[in-house]
Design an enzyme around this catalytic site. Sequence first.
Site, PDB file in Angstrom:
ATOM      1  N   THR A 116       4.101  -1.102   6.089  1.00  0.00           N
ATOM      2  CA  THR A 116       2.741  -1.988   6.271  1.00  0.00           C
ATOM      3  C   THR A 116       2.535  -3.283   5.507  1.00  0.00           C
ATOM      4  O   THR A 116       3.347  -3.482   4.834  1.00  0.00           O
ATOM      5  CB  THR A 116       1.586  -0.960   6.188  1.00  0.00           C
ATOM      6  N   HIS A 166       0.508  11.199   3.416  1.00  0.00           N
ATOM      7  CA  HIS A 166       0.500   9.689   3.811  1.00  0.00           C
ATOM      8  C   HIS A 166       2.037   9.180   3.301  1.00  0.00           C
ATOM      9  O   HIS A 166       2.329   8.291   3.882  1.00  0.00           O
ATOM     10  CB  HIS A 166      -0.675   9.161   3.057  1.00  0.00           C
TER      11      HIS A 166
END
Length: 770
Positions: free
Chosen positions: A599, A470
Amino acid sequence: MAEAHQAVAFQFTVTPDGIDLQLCHEALRQIYLSGLHSWKKRFIRFKNGVMTGVYPGSPPGFMVVVVSYMSYNKYHKLDPSLGICFMTFDIKCCFSDSQKIVGGVLVGTGLWITIIFIMRNALKCLLSWHGWMYSRHGSVSLGTRLWMLLVKVFSGRKPMLYSFQNSLPRLPVPPVKDTCRRYLESARPLMDDEQFERMKGLAKDFEKNLGPRLQWYLKLKSWWASNYVSDWWEEYIYLRGRGPIMVNSNYYAMDFLYVFPTSIQAARAGNAIHAIMLYRRKLDRAQIKPIYLLANKVPLCSAQWERMFNTTRIPGLETDTIQHMNESKHIAVYHKGRFFKVWMFYDGRLLLPREIEQQMERILADKSEPMPGEEALAALTAGDRTPWAKARDAYFSRGKNKQSLDAIEKAAFFVTLDDTEQRFVEKNPIKSLDSFAKSLLHGKCYDRWFDKSFNLIVFKNGTMGLNAEHSWADAPIIGHLWEHVLSMDPFKLGYTEEGHCCGEPHPNLPGPQRLQWDIPAECQDVIQSSLTIARTLADDVDCHSFPFNDFGKGLIKKCRTSPDAFIQIALQLAHYRDKGKFCLTYEASMTRLFREGRTETVRSCTMETCTFVRSMIRDETVREERLKLLKEAAEKHQNMYRLAMTGKGIDRHLFCLYVVSKYLGEDSPFLKEVLSEPWRLSTSQTPLQQVELFDLVRHPEYVSSGGGFGPVADDGYGVSYIIVGENLINFHISSKHSSPETDSHRFGGNIRQAMLDILDLFQLDKKAIK
């Protein structure tokens, strides 16, 4: 083996007459072709770098500007340098034709660069306006239409993947006062009056005292850095974590739900690997189109694509690092406890699908046993980070272990030829999909290299999936690659009637190279310790994946409601029914409207949503009142999503303020309390980005299951969902068996019922609408 001899460029023998060189012409030819391929790749990268650096300018545009400028000067008999280059000379006497040309080119070049600079900054100013996001769905104001026209004019023609990077605005730093106000608003439904008043006091004190000082440093960083969040987010949220990244960080992507192109494992691997390598070639050449919003007008940041391939997370004692290679010509493959290095190029070209299948067949046919410690070696990447860092430094920093580890870490990506079978079984859909999800999320804990940017997993029966690390990028980036692979595999590459890849095997292709290891007993103990930790974590994960096909976004849009808001409100209703309370909820939103954006969090548990949920619990509430409350909750959610996307979110700002406070040695009770709150419901939508690749009207069976991730909190749920076509939504739920409060299957049932109950409020005739 013949392949081994071909790999040697030359041999020599010492004789009484001297040294007798025995050249292998085939090996020298391969060296020449390999070097030629490398130089071509470097030239393409250099050319793309230049094209991106001058965008929206172009070589034809340069010629037009220079020639037009020189023609204008010649027609009007002007000094092409405007007196700058040759001001010390008598122009009439000394200004020759060659000097005129040089002066014209120099000044024309300056004019061209000035035009580029003006266009780039004009586009940056235009992209800083986000009023278009507040337009009602289906209607666009005149001002927005004019803005869209200007964006198109200043965007240039035929942009490459990274063309817009210098034109994207920087992520703005919101005022501390606004962030504190929005935080308190989001926290209100989760606190009683006494708790809320206490938090209000902490926020007010922070806003007046420490906050402005921290904000000053943060604004200074925002002026200096490309993005004031992303580097700290990568380091402190991902790389500094010392726990296992398996389950806790890595995520997965599934194969087709209903279609099985072939049952031959090597063939499916052959097509998938070839498709991935074609995508990498397009990425190296910057031929992937930029991602847009608003009818292909508003570009998103493409920075995360840079580390998709040839990338590995390297463990460290206190923090990990990301190692990225500019080029890698091989992949690493794992099968039944053995590691192999497989070259992807031969004769100066990429291997064809049938040739890659041939290499996979050789690996599958290899009956050799794993070396001591080799079978479970990858468990080091599944356990705690510090023991892996120590073991890497102690046992893998020299000799054959270092060479073999380099072959894995410097590979383009990692492939597992899994010896189990996974797929959706119509007679047993729940158990089959749950098993499929768990296998992709963690497998056996030692048969995926969790540090690689992504693992391609091909199962024994031909089904496949991905497991992705990730830290280097977020899920939409790997999702873009996966959509390319799934569309290429059955449609463009295809299979023979027998299920093999199209084409013929190569008669002289050198075989895969078995990696060699010398793992001492002390290291094997560390491997077993990591494996024990990883297995405990994996066994505790409760995965549940299911397709919701009662209705989809087509019917939701008929309700004049955002599909994402509809699902998020349904999740809140399902969670309240599941646990009898509300919780802090995380919904991932992207900030890629800004340069190097990643994000932001949408705190989707709002006062409006809670009010609606309570109305659904109370039997006496009339339907019209519930619809009114639903509309208010949906509008609130949409507004919060817009704020998050446009740099006005809550959590990234507070996170960065907290990092600054730690650097300054300041203690903030407000920030400490905010950042310690657990996300007991963590949600994310996996968007389908390349809808043109799949004709779901004519072939609805070619749908992806999407992907999922592990639970964020020990007593919480992780929920991922993908809206596929008009009539299907796939859900992926995770939790922990060890928590008495959670049950993924129970929560899945509550989600299904909540979706149906909310739709029933609209009293739609589903058959008539369809």
